[in-house]
Design an enzyme around this catalytic site. Sequence first.
Site, PDB file in Angstrom:
ATOM      1  N   SER A 326       0.815  -1.210   0.000  1.00 30.04           N
ATOM      2  CA  SER A 326       0.000   0.000   0.000  1.00 30.04           C
ATOM      3  C   SER A 326       0.846   1.256   0.000  1.00 30.04           C
ATOM      4  O   SER A 326       1.838   1.350   0.723  1.00 30.04           O
ATOM      5  CB  SER A 326      -0.921   0.009   1.225  1.00 30.04           C
ATOM      6  OG  SER A 326      -1.654   1.206   1.280  1.00 30.04           O
ATOM      7  N   ASP A 327       0.444   2.208  -0.813  1.00 29.62           N
ATOM      8  CA  ASP A 327       1.015   3.540  -0.732  1.00 29.62           C
ATOM      9  C   ASP A 327       0.552   4.163   0.585  1.00 29.62           C
ATOM     10  O   ASP A 327      -0.447   3.742   1.164  1.00 29.62           O
ATOM     11  CB  ASP A 327       0.536   4.375  -1.922  1.00 29.62           C
ATOM     12  CG  ASP A 327       1.191   5.747  -1.966  1.00 29.62           C
ATOM     13  OD1 ASP A 327       2.379   5.833  -1.626  1.00 29.62           O
ATOM     14  OD2 ASP A 327       0.510   6.709  -2.337  1.00 29.62           O
TER      15      ASP A 327
END
Length: 879
Positions: A326-327
């Site tokens: 995930s960013d």
Amino acid sequence: MTPWKRISEMDVEGALDELGTSPGGLKEAEARDRLEIHGPNEIEFKKPHPIFRFMKQFQSLLVYVLLTVAIFTAFIGEWIDTAVITGVVVLNAIIGFIQEGKASEAIESLQKFTESYSTVIREGREMRIPSGLLVPGDITVLGAGERVPADIRLIESKNLHVDESALTGESVPVEKDPSTLREEDILRGEFRNILFSGTLITEGRALGAVISTGRETELGRIAERVKEVDVKTPLLEKIDEFSRTITLAVVSLAAFNFIAAILFGYDAVLSFLASTSLAVAAIPEGLPAVLTVTLALAVRTMAERNAIVRNLPSVETLGSVTVICSDKTGTLTRNEMTVKSIYAGEVSYEVEGVGYSEDGYITLNGSRIKEPPEPLLRILKCGLNCNNASVADERIHGDPTEAALVVAAHKGGVRERARRVDEVPFDSTRKYMAVLTEDGLIQAKGSPERIIGMCSHELTESGLKPLEKDELKDRIHEMASEGMRVLAFAEKRHSGTEIHDEDLTDMTLLGFQGMIDPPRPEAIEAVGKCKSAGIRIIMITGDHAATAGAVAAELGIETSRVLTGPELSSMETHEITKSLDDCNVFARVTPDHKYTITEILRENGEIVAMTGDGVNDAPALKMADIGVAMGSGTEVARESADMVLADDNFATIVAAVSEGRNVYERIRRIIYYVLPTSGGQALIILLSFLLAPVSPTFSASLPLLPLQILWINMFDGVFLALPLVAEASDESVLEKPPRDPGTGIVDYTFIRKVGLVSAAMAISGLAVFYIGVSRGLDVTVARTVTFTTVILVHVFYLLTARSLDKSVLRIPPANRWVATGIIITVTVTLFIVYVPGLEVIFRTSPFPSEWWGIIIPFSLTGLLSIEAEKYIMGRLKHE
């Protein structure tokens, strides 16, 4: 080297010469010629033609086999069979085509269709043109709030700050200026004289020369790379594997049947017809359609939860992931800077609330500060006055960092700004900003090192005291170690009407404010649920290591260390692979790093989901088994993803995981139901040929005809298998670990259940056909009795197939669609048996009512065999 890297090392004059332009801009004729050469300033995502999208629905081995059977049935003149098989295949394709079309429409509805315009200088005149007409060499004028339309080399700038989070993932706007870059700047990845397409100017003004447009920009380069990646989802891989197994078995059985028939002296045409019947019986014609409907219903469920699935298998894939990469910015965090800590008067205060909402208070040791002490009051005033941002209704105008200071002041009860007389604007050389207010007070904010260097005293609750720099450095380090961006504040009296750099000496230090881009509250809960579901979360961000580590800790993402992009660049592939064993946070990474991490995880057998919203996320989104983009993110990210979260809510992923896992369980139940029924019919045909040499009953005719088998399979798939989709979801599905990615659909349990029910159905079908012929029934009537018995075996087996391990007596009778399907199936079967007009189509004939006394007991064999299997396996499991 990309053009913008080369040009960043040139001075302004050299850059203009390289681009063949001047401060007065291009001539219109030259601009037209360059537009012809470079094309429009657009990044096109080629949409597949509807015909190709429709043809894609036929890409299944089972479909190929069915079409082959249809051709053979047409060749021997069985036109009804041909029409029904072809209709089945086309219906399945239409369902998939419609569902994917709806997903594409939903994605397109998220796009902004308003055409953007840019201000350019051409032939010495300033004008507005569509951004799509920009060409390399154009001189552009840009201001706060505008999105950069192309890759641009700065010529002039004033107080310019740019939000590059869509490209780099870093949440804090970066300062830009036209100064020539040195080699050490480039090595650090700092291109401050370049504006990149798709980034946002938060503050200041700029004049620049366009370097690249469209696909030649950095954004375009990433978009082109995305097109090169094609990843097949785990479900498609499993279905392909399953289809190959079924196809091999069907072809082998049909060939064996044909050879056996010839050896036993049967007519070649009859032998071929019987072998075709076997193939039709063994192939689960209704399975592709049922699987498509199952996934389509899940897609609808996800759409109701704001998750738009672009292709049907993706909803199941998310349920099988083992790792989510995930960013951080905008995905796990709110992408809103928030002051969390204030140090003033030698006292540390906490600030409640997140984002740009004014909900929350300033507290000391957990207690609300109602009347701010003088040092706290003065640092809040300084933060509000030395500020060019504004906040209204939680919307900001200006720099996010300055907006955070405005909100902090409002939480402390400070709302009125003093009138400004003069200003020293912030720039990278000064590293501070200062204002002079009408009451003769200079107020300044900036980097702690710079502001402390201007001060001689510190304000405390008891008055002024000399600076103790070592103590202040410890305080700054403590705040920075918590991932905060720290700003220092100072003030002094001034008698003039103007201020200059030399006036900013012998000032009084007011203290520090520490801010962070806070995690989404729902993301913290989502991470916790993913942990309980056995899903590993890896944060991959372009932000600073300290910030990433602090946010990860607050989210509950455990990691042995935080690895940075430069560290990854110095590592070999095997070293990165080893680091992935215990490192769950990666900071200061480039798009190539994200891609590499995702690729390595997949090579190690993980099922990888990648979430993000920026251009930098696109290659990894495409490489991952499933890419999940934010609806408000860049078009490149959305086009690269398999799923788009319309509400940008990371918590929606948890709902998708739950739905995906339940979808797989539904698919497994459906396959466990459909395959035994198909297998049983195939055994009826095969065994009838093997019994022919010893029994005249089976040497003269088949117990079931191909059309009857095809009708059973299709009708059964719709009205008996499809109700299994409506079975209640397992609420504890997120408390179990992900299934082993290497586990196929066909396993020991599958073989056992298929074998038992197939054998039971075959015995029942052959037995009633034999009894019917032996007792003098016409072959057509005996075949009708067999046809009815096989259908009722399916009906009774459905009752126990609703659960793979629970007894039929323990399954809650909550699924009304099962009862509905059974009623429809029995009713239609009675019509086929007793309505004269249908006998021509189905080649059936009514049988005497007393035969129900034979049909019913034989119809219970599938149910009883599986109930016995569940009982025995349950006892063995608990021993």
